[in-house]
Design a protein around this motif. Structure first.
Motif, PDB file in Angstrom:
ATOM      1  N   VAL A  83       0.696 -18.562  -0.258  1.00  0.00           N
ATOM      2  CA  VAL A  83       0.769 -18.715  -1.484  1.00  0.00           C
ATOM      3  C   VAL A  83       1.931 -17.398  -1.752  1.00  0.00           C
ATOM      4  CG1 VAL A  83       0.109 -18.510  -3.673  1.00  0.00           C
ATOM      5  CG2 VAL A  83      -1.134 -19.268  -2.067  1.00  0.00           C
ATOM      6  N   GLY A  84       3.375 -18.502  -2.740  1.00  0.00           N
ATOM      7  CA  GLY A  84       4.521 -16.905  -2.331  1.00  0.00           C
ATOM      8  C   GLY A  84       4.354 -16.313  -3.472  1.00  0.00           C
ATOM      9  N   ILE A  85       5.086 -14.958  -3.936  1.00  0.00           N
ATOM     10  CA  ILE A  85       5.146 -14.094  -5.193  1.00  0.00           C
ATOM     11  C   ILE A  85       6.263 -14.816  -5.732  1.00  0.00           C
ATOM     12  CG2 ILE A  85       5.266 -11.882  -5.495  1.00  0.00           C
ATOM     13  CD1 ILE A  85       4.546 -10.984  -2.517  1.00  0.00           C
ATOM     14  N   ASN A  86       6.344 -15.077  -6.703  1.00  0.00           N
ATOM     15  CA  ASN A  86       7.227 -15.860  -7.851  1.00  0.00           C
ATOM     16  C   ASN A  86       7.627 -14.139  -8.570  1.00  0.00           C
ATOM     17  OD1 ASN A  86       8.506 -16.783 -10.627  1.00  0.00           O
ATOM     18  ND2 ASN A  86       6.664 -18.138 -10.578  1.00  0.00           N
ATOM     19  N   ILE A  87       9.168 -14.803  -7.690  1.00  0.00           N
ATOM     20  CA  ILE A  87       9.975 -13.748  -8.096  1.00  0.00           C
ATOM     21  C   ILE A  87      10.672 -13.697  -9.362  1.00  0.00           C
ATOM     22  CG2 ILE A  87      11.377 -13.553  -5.732  1.00  0.00           C
ATOM     23  CD1 ILE A  87      12.891 -15.663  -7.027  1.00  0.00           C
ATOM     24  N   ASN A  88      10.319 -14.494 -10.349  1.00  0.00           N
ATOM     25  CA  ASN A  88      10.621 -14.013 -11.595  1.00  0.00           C
ATOM     26  C   ASN A  88       9.480 -13.929 -12.873  1.00  0.00           C
ATOM     27  OD1 ASN A  88      13.151 -15.797 -11.650  1.00  0.00           O
ATOM     28  ND2 ASN A  88      11.813 -17.529 -11.014  1.00  0.00           N
ATOM     29  N   THR A  89       8.100 -13.409 -11.816  1.00  0.00           N
ATOM     30  CA  THR A  89       6.836 -12.182 -12.755  1.00  0.00           C
ATOM     31  C   THR A  89       6.323 -11.656 -11.989  1.00  0.00           C
ATOM     32  OG1 THR A  89       5.236 -14.040 -11.864  1.00  0.00           O
ATOM     33  CG2 THR A  89       6.602 -15.023 -13.734  1.00  0.00           C
ATOM     34  N   ALA A  90       6.970 -11.676 -11.168  1.00  0.00           N
ATOM     35  CA  ALA A  90       6.074 -10.165  -9.899  1.00  0.00           C
ATOM     36  C   ALA A  90       6.920  -8.818 -10.854  1.00  0.00           C
ATOM     37  CB  ALA A  90       6.861 -10.430  -8.526  1.00  0.00           C
ATOM     38  N   ALA A  91       6.023  -7.822 -10.856  1.00  0.00           N
ATOM     39  CA  ALA A  91       5.988  -6.353 -10.982  1.00  0.00           C
ATOM     40  C   ALA A  91       7.760  -6.019 -10.684  1.00  0.00           C
ATOM     41  CB  ALA A  91       4.794  -6.136 -11.352  1.00  0.00           C
ATOM     42  N   PRO A  92       8.172  -5.132 -10.673  1.00  0.00           N
ATOM     43  CA  PRO A  92       9.053  -4.238  -9.774  1.00  0.00           C
ATOM     44  C   PRO A  92       8.813  -3.434  -8.577  1.00  0.00           C
ATOM     45  CG  PRO A  92       9.660  -3.705 -12.071  1.00  0.00           C
ATOM     46  CD  PRO A  92       8.340  -4.666 -12.305  1.00  0.00           C
ATOM     47  N   SER A  93       7.022  -3.379  -8.668  1.00  0.00           N
ATOM     48  CA  SER A  93       7.508  -2.439  -7.558  1.00  0.00           C
ATOM     49  C   SER A  93       6.243  -3.396  -6.352  1.00  0.00           C
ATOM     50  CB  SER A  93       5.054  -2.127  -7.700  1.00  0.00           C
ATOM     51  OG  SER A  93       5.649  -1.036  -8.692  1.00  0.00           O
ATOM     52  N   LEU A  94       6.231  -5.623  -6.786  1.00  0.00           N
ATOM     53  CA  LEU A  94       5.838  -5.968  -5.591  1.00  0.00           C
ATOM     54  C   LEU A  94       7.141  -6.699  -5.590  1.00  0.00           C
ATOM     55  CD1 LEU A  94       3.516  -8.624  -6.841  1.00  0.00           C
ATOM     56  CD2 LEU A  94       3.389  -7.245  -5.173  1.00  0.00           C
ATOM     57  N   LEU A  95       8.380  -7.222  -6.318  1.00  0.00           N
ATOM     58  CA  LEU A  95       9.520  -6.661  -5.658  1.00  0.00           C
ATOM     59  C   LEU A  95       9.527  -6.249  -4.599  1.00  0.00           C
ATOM     60  CD1 LEU A  95      11.083  -7.904  -8.943  1.00  0.00           C
ATOM     61  CD2 LEU A  95      10.283  -9.429  -7.449  1.00  0.00           C
ATOM     62  N   ARG A  96       9.639  -4.450  -4.907  1.00  0.00           N
ATOM     63  CA  ARG A  96      10.047  -3.662  -3.742  1.00  0.00           C
ATOM     64  C   ARG A  96       9.454  -4.373  -2.563  1.00  0.00           C
ATOM     65  NH1 ARG A  96       8.132   2.110  -5.100  1.00  0.00           N
ATOM     66  NH2 ARG A  96       9.016   2.516  -3.409  1.00  0.00           N
ATOM     67  N   ILE A  97       8.223  -5.302  -1.865  1.00  0.00           N
ATOM     68  CA  ILE A  97       8.192  -5.746  -0.485  1.00  0.00           C
ATOM     69  C   ILE A  97       8.677  -6.541  -0.025  1.00  0.00           C
ATOM     70  CG2 ILE A  97       5.627  -4.917  -1.971  1.00  0.00           C
ATOM     71  CD1 ILE A  97       4.214  -7.368  -1.416  1.00  0.00           C
ATOM     72  N   LEU A  98       9.988  -6.728  -0.465  1.00  0.00           N
ATOM     73  CA  LEU A  98      10.137  -8.209   0.075  1.00  0.00           C
ATOM     74  C   LEU A  98      10.995  -7.222   0.791  1.00  0.00           C
ATOM     75  CD1 LEU A  98      10.196  -9.984  -3.339  1.00  0.00           C
ATOM     76  CD2 LEU A  98       8.862 -10.130  -1.248  1.00  0.00           C
ATOM     77  N   LEU A 107       0.810  -0.775  -0.276  1.00  0.00           N
ATOM     78  CA  LEU A 107       0.066   0.219  -0.237  1.00  0.00           C
ATOM     79  C   LEU A 107       1.273   0.846  -0.226  1.00  0.00           C
ATOM     80  CD1 LEU A 107      -3.216  -0.946   2.191  1.00  0.00           C
ATOM     81  CD2 LEU A 107      -2.797  -1.270   0.026  1.00  0.00           C
ATOM     82  N   ALA A 108       2.305   0.793   0.616  1.00  0.00           N
ATOM     83  CA  ALA A 108       3.014   2.315   0.594  1.00  0.00           C
ATOM     84  C   ALA A 108       3.627   2.964  -0.615  1.00  0.00           C
ATOM     85  CB  ALA A 108       3.804   1.827   2.272  1.00  0.00           C
ATOM     86  N   VAL A 109       4.089   1.697  -1.136  1.00  0.00           N
ATOM     87  CA  VAL A 109       4.175   2.218  -2.593  1.00  0.00           C
ATOM     88  C   VAL A 109       4.001   1.989  -3.453  1.00  0.00           C
ATOM     89  CG1 VAL A 109       5.215   0.144  -4.467  1.00  0.00           C
ATOM     90  CG2 VAL A 109       6.658   0.201  -1.977  1.00  0.00           C
ATOM     91  N   LEU A 110       2.562   1.781  -3.569  1.00  0.00           N
ATOM     92  CA  LEU A 110       2.235   2.491  -4.436  1.00  0.00           C
ATOM     93  C   LEU A 110       0.854   4.051  -3.798  1.00  0.00           C
ATOM     94  CD1 LEU A 110      -0.610  -0.864  -5.156  1.00  0.00           C
ATOM     95  CD2 LEU A 110       1.505   0.077  -6.026  1.00  0.00           C
ATOM     96  N   GLU A 111       1.564   4.546  -2.849  1.00  0.00           N
ATOM     97  CA  GLU A 111       0.955   5.476  -2.321  1.00  0.00           C
ATOM     98  C   GLU A 111      -0.173   5.302  -1.534  1.00  0.00           C
ATOM     99  OE1 GLU A 111       1.554   8.505  -5.047  1.00  0.00           O
ATOM    100  OE2 GLU A 111       4.253   8.505  -5.075  1.00  0.00           O
ATOM    101  N   ILE A 112      -0.791   4.369  -1.195  1.00  0.00           N
ATOM    102  CA  ILE A 112      -2.090   4.407  -0.773  1.00  0.00           C
ATOM    103  C   ILE A 112      -1.997   4.442   1.095  1.00  0.00           C
ATOM    104  CG2 ILE A 112      -3.953   2.379  -0.487  1.00  0.00           C
ATOM    105  CD1 ILE A 112      -3.539   1.645  -3.315  1.00  0.00           C
ATOM    106  N   ASP A 113      -2.482   4.788   1.828  1.00  0.00           N
ATOM    107  CA  ASP A 113      -2.801   4.336   3.135  1.00  0.00           C
ATOM    108  C   ASP A 113      -2.845   3.712   3.769  1.00  0.00           C
ATOM    109  OD1 ASP A 113      -2.794   5.405   5.619  1.00  0.00           O
ATOM    110  OD2 ASP A 113      -4.497   7.251   6.092  1.00  0.00           O
ATOM    111  N   PRO A 114      -1.093   2.954   4.272  1.00  0.00           N
ATOM    112  CA  PRO A 114      -1.188   1.509   4.832  1.00  0.00           C
ATOM    113  C   PRO A 114      -1.751   0.989   6.048  1.00  0.00           C
ATOM    114  CG  PRO A 114       0.639   3.263   4.739  1.00  0.00           C
ATOM    115  CD  PRO A 114      -0.067   3.638   4.713  1.00  0.00           C
ATOM    116  N   GLY A 115      -2.625   2.263   7.048  1.00  0.00           N
ATOM    117  CA  GLY A 115      -3.861   1.844   7.288  1.00  0.00           C
ATOM    118  C   GLY A 115      -4.754   0.861   7.377  1.00  0.00           C
ATOM    119  N   LEU A 116      -5.548   1.347   5.347  1.00  0.00           N
ATOM    120  CA  LEU A 116      -6.802   0.271   5.228  1.00  0.00           C
ATOM    121  C   LEU A 116      -5.947  -1.250   5.759  1.00  0.00           C
ATOM    122  CD1 LEU A 116      -7.206   2.415   1.655  1.00  0.00           C
ATOM    123  CD2 LEU A 116      -8.921   2.265   4.448  1.00  0.00           C
TER     124      LEU A 116
END
Length: 315
Positions: A213-228, A133-142
């Motif tokens: 269910v794990g996030i696939n490191i080979n197909t995830a978008a960079p925005s998802l790699l940021r949260i690892l 949420l923070a990476v996407l500029e959405i309030d993490p409080g949600l």
């Protein structure tokens, strides 16, 4: 006078006959048009189902042929589509484990509610969702409202949380689901989420029938790699991670965790990632005559069998 009356009667009969003929013609043309639409729709449906079956077969063959799942494999390079007589067909496959599974949060809620002893203040997937949420500029409080939507109790998590007491006071009242998500669009019912927020989040999340269910490191978008990482990686670091993927085979888990950008983050990332996917979306677009059908199918891939577990038909 009699001849004039007879002429009027004949003209009236002719007019009635013309009306009947026109009506019958319209009905026949409408029936032909309706039959054609049914034929086109049925043919488009059969094409879409065939596309779904082909996509499932492609995924089954890939399971036997490779150790990891990555974007340079055949399932991600099916071409732009093919032309058939009177129509077109296109098939696209998306790795759903290249996204964040919202139902991963459900198990953490259930574990915290049932396990004895002290629980961590923030569990791994909850923390990762906060970072997303923070990476996407959405309030993490949600995140609190999402967790309340999933848990079985009526305890509100702080000022952002919401339970039945909040939803029943709305103009159109309803209750918190208190169960796992069945579709990403369900977020629209959660307090604090609107169409803009869901549209921003939708490309990065999915809903799958299990947790962990794990996030696939080979197909995830960079925005998802940021949260690892415990603190989100920068956009440039995430792009570098994505660009460093070995093109022929993708990262193995060990290679990814040994990457310099993941130094010191192994304990966090290892709980969230995978290099192998079991869930895919097969998107089939079939056009035939005047009919167009889009079939969205969720496919679960396993060694024993690859099967469609969810199907949605759109026009």
């Amino acid at each position: 006078n009699n001849r004039g009356l007879a002429l009027v009667i004949v003209l009236f009969i002719l007019a009635m006959m013309m009306l009947v003929v026109t009506w019958l013609t319209d009905e026949i043309l409408l029936s032909i048009h309706r039959t054609g639409n049914l034929r086109d729709s049925d043919q488009a449906w059969q094409m879409a189902v065939g596309s779904e079956q082909w996509g499932t077969a492609v995924l089954s063959r890939d399971l036997a042929a490779s150790e990891t799942d990555h974007l340079n494999e055949g399932w991600n390079n099916l071409g732009a589509g093919v032309s058939v007589e009177e129509g077109k067909l296109a098939t696209r496959i998306i790795d759903l484990q290249g996204r964040f599974n919202l139902n991963n949060l459900a198990e953490e809620v259930e574990t915290a509610a049932t396990a004895s002893g002290e629980q961590p203040a923030i569990l791994p997937w909850t923390a990762a969702f906060n970072r997303l949420l923070a990476v996407l500029e959405i309030d993490p409080g949600l995140t609190a409202a999402v967790l309340d939507w999933l848990d079985a109790d009526q305890s509100v998590r702080g000022s952002y949380g919401a339970e039945d007491s909040d939803y029943l006071g709305l103009d159109i009242p309803y209750r918190a689901a208190n169960r796992r998500f069945s579709d990403v669009s369900e977020l629209l019912w959660v307090k604090g989420f609107d169409e803009g927020i869901v549209a921003k989040l939708a490309p990065f999340v999915t809903v799958l029938p299990e947790s962990r269910v794990g996030i696939n490191i080979n197909t995830a978008a960079p925005s998802l790699l940021r949260i690892l990482a415990a603190s989100p990686l920068s956009e440039g670091e995430a792009v570098s991670l994505a660009d460093s993927r070995p093109p022929e085979v993708g990262y193995t888990l060990g290679q990814f965790l040994d990457h310099p950008l993941m130094a010191g983050e192994q304990d966090v990332a290892s709980l969230l990632i995978t290099d192998r996917s079991n869930y895919f979306a097969v998107l089939s677009t079939a056009e035939y005559g005047r009919a167009r059908i889009v079939l969205d199918s969720v496919v679960q891939r396993a060694t024993q069998a690859t099967q469609v577990i969810q199907r949605r038909r759109r026009y």
